[in-house]
Design an enzyme around this catalytic site. Structure first.
Site, PDB file in Angstrom:
ATOM      1  CG  ASP A 478      29.464  32.667  41.768  1.00 46.60           C
ATOM      2  OD1 ASP A 478      29.239  32.599  42.990  1.00 46.60           O
ATOM      3  OD2 ASP A 478      29.861  33.705  41.211  1.00 46.60           O
ATOM      4  CG  ASP A 548      32.070  38.165  45.536  1.00 43.14           C
ATOM      5  OD1 ASP A 548      32.767  37.321  44.961  1.00 43.14           O
ATOM      6  OD2 ASP A 548      30.828  38.202  45.425  1.00 43.14           O
TER       7      ASP A 548
END
Length: 752
Positions: A478, A548
């Site tokens: 990430d 997301d």
């Protein structure tokens, strides 16, 4: 194949479908002649030139009113002499001059394709797959070489380009603009297609007619970004998804970039792409070289979908590397939306065990397992397990998950640091910052200076230790914030503008070392969702967390836009909780699954809270995806109905096997229409002469249960279409199945 004409000096790059023609101009610079559908080779393409005497411009040679770079179609324009358009290259010398005069010096043609040192790039498995033209131009005043590299693939309608500057002189050179590719088009009759958005609505398709002046996309955020993707296309106004000419420009890079089209006063469009010149400078010392990233330029005369399929095939087969290139991707479950930071070993093992019963293949432990990470304010950089949550460590947890029958994956955010961390306490200067200035934050975190080898080495050792001591088969990498206060404590003042590029080179270096050490691990790139979904990342991480935002309705636009360039095998798509955690929308498990099918499939929810009916439906989804995973991840993708056109209420797409014996079609409707009319869906890519059995699927039943269906020739399905059926009209007794808002329909088409 690459042809060379000696007098005049011209080069013709050609395969079975496309041609690219360039030549050496009168002053030794390179000119562009043609890029498009394949041409027969001839000894002279000079008639493609369009320069002629014009009033109100400047000319290179005294007394010669027929040669001006302002009028020429250039191949890689440099700054300074009679061309008033923005250049691809600008170099400042110690005397303050910014003038360049790179003239043809030599060239070589060879089989295969070279690697780019320290940078991702497409590749070949065998030399005969491609031919490369390398042209060296020389500036005698600067004593510098400009090396332009062109590769044409045999089996893909793509040209790759890059540039390299070599300083053979005795003085430093300052590179303020180094683009990877530039093409002067014959005219400006194009529409520009770009992928724009923001966090949770990445890669929406935008279209505009190009006009006089400059129109551009780009990023100055330290990453390729959610706001703009390093890709754009120029299509003719009458080009559709299936018919017409289009040129795609894609940059194999993950940092600051610029994609630009400039239309001049004669309606010539200059299309270019490369490193972002804003706030960029590279000090090139004597004996040093600077290599630009690779641009991948494709041409299709079969519309936008034709362009997309070129990128899909090339990036899937010759950009993604390693053992995972050709492997089917596992079905995973991620605990983030199930637990966030609040979990322990028992909770994780419980989720994994029940997920295994549903058919899941991989469990991924997300954020919160390290340091003292109970929220997003602490511990980034401290990549050692939290004994409170995991008393036996990652090793014991991974072993328990493995014993339950699943592979084990782990989340890292290696490029970031929290102020509340052991790492920051020891090395506060390792964070990107300007001395004496406040440090802004994003998600309560700061960026490590990956331009420094000691920083990359430190993170490498921590990650290597974790991965060496546990059976980890998957890493979610990430990156959750953009760059601000861009400065490095390790760089001198005249090199501070090098930091963003050096940072990305450090990211690539860390990836490369870990891939070398752990070739069996599947890496997935994530950047606050889809903020770094670019070809550069795919070279290291074969798939990317697309966004997301897991809401099925919003994902229609996100996945549709992403498919402009990127294959389904790279698009992370999961079923998540409802109400959705990003938009609070409630959609059926059926619709969530049937959107997520068209990507690398998985789940982001707490299976321990599912009802028995939901578990049964999830089993059916997983079983269905496993049966058709090869088709989805390796087939040819077609966009059928565009959610960015009209009302945007409908979306449809499909994937077809290589031999056209099988297809999966998805149609999605956002809002129900009252007492609607009759609609048909026209599919693509089938064999018109084959007979197909068509079956509409319903997830409340077993997807694989026998249904009667119907039989049709391929031409019927493509030209007469599938009947979408009638929506609820308000008169049917008891209603009908699957009506209402946020509905989806799947058809499985198989050769009869």
């Amino acid at each position: 194949m690459i042809f060379e004409n000696e007098s005049p000096r011209q080069f013709h790059l050609q395969n079975d479908e496309i041609s690219y023609v360039l030549h050496v101009l009168k002053n030794g610079h390179l000119g562009h002649l043609y890029f498009g559908t394949r041409l027969n080779h001839r000894e002279d393409f000079s008639h493609f030139q369009q320069e002629a005497e014009r009033a109100g411009t400047s000319y290179v040679y005294e007394g010669d009113m027929n040669f001006s770079l302002d009028l020429a179609r250039l191949e890689y324009p440099v700054y300074g002499s009679t061309d008033y358009r923005e250049p691809a290259l600008q170099i400042e010398q110690l005397n303050g001059s910014r003038i360049s005069d790179f003239k043809y010096a030599s060239h070589r043609i060879y089989a295969g394709k070279p690697e780019l040192e320290g940078l991702p790039a497409t590749y070949v498995d065998e030399e005969e797959e491609a031919r490369t033209l390398e042209i060296t131009l020389h500036d005698r005043v600067m004593e510098a070489d400009l090396i332009l590299t062109y590769t044409i693939f045999k089996n893909y309608n793509a040209i790759t380009r890059s540039s390299k500057v070599v300083n053979h002189g005795r003085e430093d050179l300052n590179l303020s603009r180094v683009l990877s590719a530039s093409i002067d088009m014959p005219d400006s009759d194009y529409e520009m297609i770009q992928l724009s958005g923001s966090w949770s609505r990445e890669r929406h398709v935008k279209s505009r007619r190009i006009e006089s002046g400059v129109q551009s996309i780009g990023s100055t955020r330290g990453t390729s970004s959610s706001q703009q993707n390093p890709f754009y296309a120029l299509k003719r106004p009458n080009t559709t998804e299936d018919v017409g000419d289009v040129i795609g420009m894609s940059l194999v890079y993950s940092g600051n970039f610029l994609g630009q089209v400039e239309v001049d006063h004669y309606d010539v469009a200059r299309a270019s792409i490369g490193l972002q010149p804003f706030d960029f400078n590279w000090k090139l010392e004597p004996g040093e070289a600077f290599q630009s990233p690779e641009a991948v330029i494709v041409f299709s005369n079969q519309g936008m979908n034709g362009m997309s399929q070129i990128y899909h095939n090339l990036y899937h087969q010759r950009l993604v590397r390693g053992k995972w290139r050709d492997r089917e991707r596992p079905i995973l479950i991620n605990n983030w939306e199930a637990t966030y930071f609040d979990f322990d070993e028992d909770k994780i093992v419980s989720i994994a065990s029940q997920a295994k019963e549903l058919g899941v293949e991989l469990f991924v432990l997300d954020d919160g397992w390290f340091g003292k990470r109970d929220d997003d304010t602490t511990s980034l950089g401290d990549w050692f397990y939290d004994e409170r949550k995991l008393p036996g460590g990652i090793s014991r947890l991974a072993e328990k998950v493995t014993e339950a029958g699943l592979d084990f994956g782990l989340w890292f955010e290696p490029e970031m640091v929290s102020k509340q961390s052991e790492l920051f306490e020891k090395h506060p200067d390792w964070a990107i910052q300007v001395e004496g200035r406040p440090m802004s934050h994003g998600r309560n975190q700061y960026i490590l200076d990956f331009s420094r080898k000691e920083v990359v080495d430190y993170i490498y050792e921590l990650m290597h230790d974790v991965l060496s001591n546990a059976p980890v088969t998957y890493v979610k990498w990430d990156m959750n914030r953009y760059m601000t206060e861009i400065s490095s404590a390790a760089l001198p003042s005249d090199r501070q503008k090098e930091l963003p590029h050096r940072y990305i080179l450090g990211v690539y270096d860390l990836y490369e070392r870990l891939i070398r050490d752990f070739p069996e691990i599947l890496f997935e790139s994530c950047a606050s969702g889809g903020a770094r979904f670019d070809p550069g990342m795919l070279y290291y991480a074969p798939q990317t967390w697309t966004s997301d935002d897991t809401d099925a309705v919003e994902r229609l636009k996100i996945q549709y836009g992403t498919s402009m360039v990127y294959p389904l095998s790279t698009i992370g798509a999961h079923v998540s909780e409802v109400p959705n955690h990003q938009v609070k929308r409630i959609t059926s498990l059926k619709t969530r699954g049937e959107v997520a099918f068209f990507g690398t499939f998985g789940y982001e929810l707490d299976v321990t809270n599912m009802s028995e009916a939901e578990k049964e439906e999830t089993k059916n989804q997983i079983d269905f995806y496993k049966q058709h995973r090869e088709l989805i991840q390796k087939g040819d993708f077609y966009r059928l109905v565009n959610p960015f056109e009209g009302t945007g209420n409908d979306t449809a797409w499909m994937v077809v096997s290589d031999n056209r014996d099988k297809a999966l079609v998805g149609h999605y409707r956002v809002l129900a229409r009252p007492n609607d009319g009759f609609h048909r869906l026209y599919v693509k890519g089938l064999d018109p002469d084959k007979k197909y059995h068509v079956r509409q699927l319903a997830s409340h039943e077993d997807y694989n249960e026998s249904h009667s269906g119907s039989t049709h020739f391929g031409d019927e399905l493509m030209f007469a279409g599938l009947n979408l059926g009638a929506g609820y009209s308000g008169t049917q007794a008891g209603g009908i199945k699957e009506s209402g808002d946020f509905s989806s329909t799947l058809w499985l088409i198989e050769e009869a």
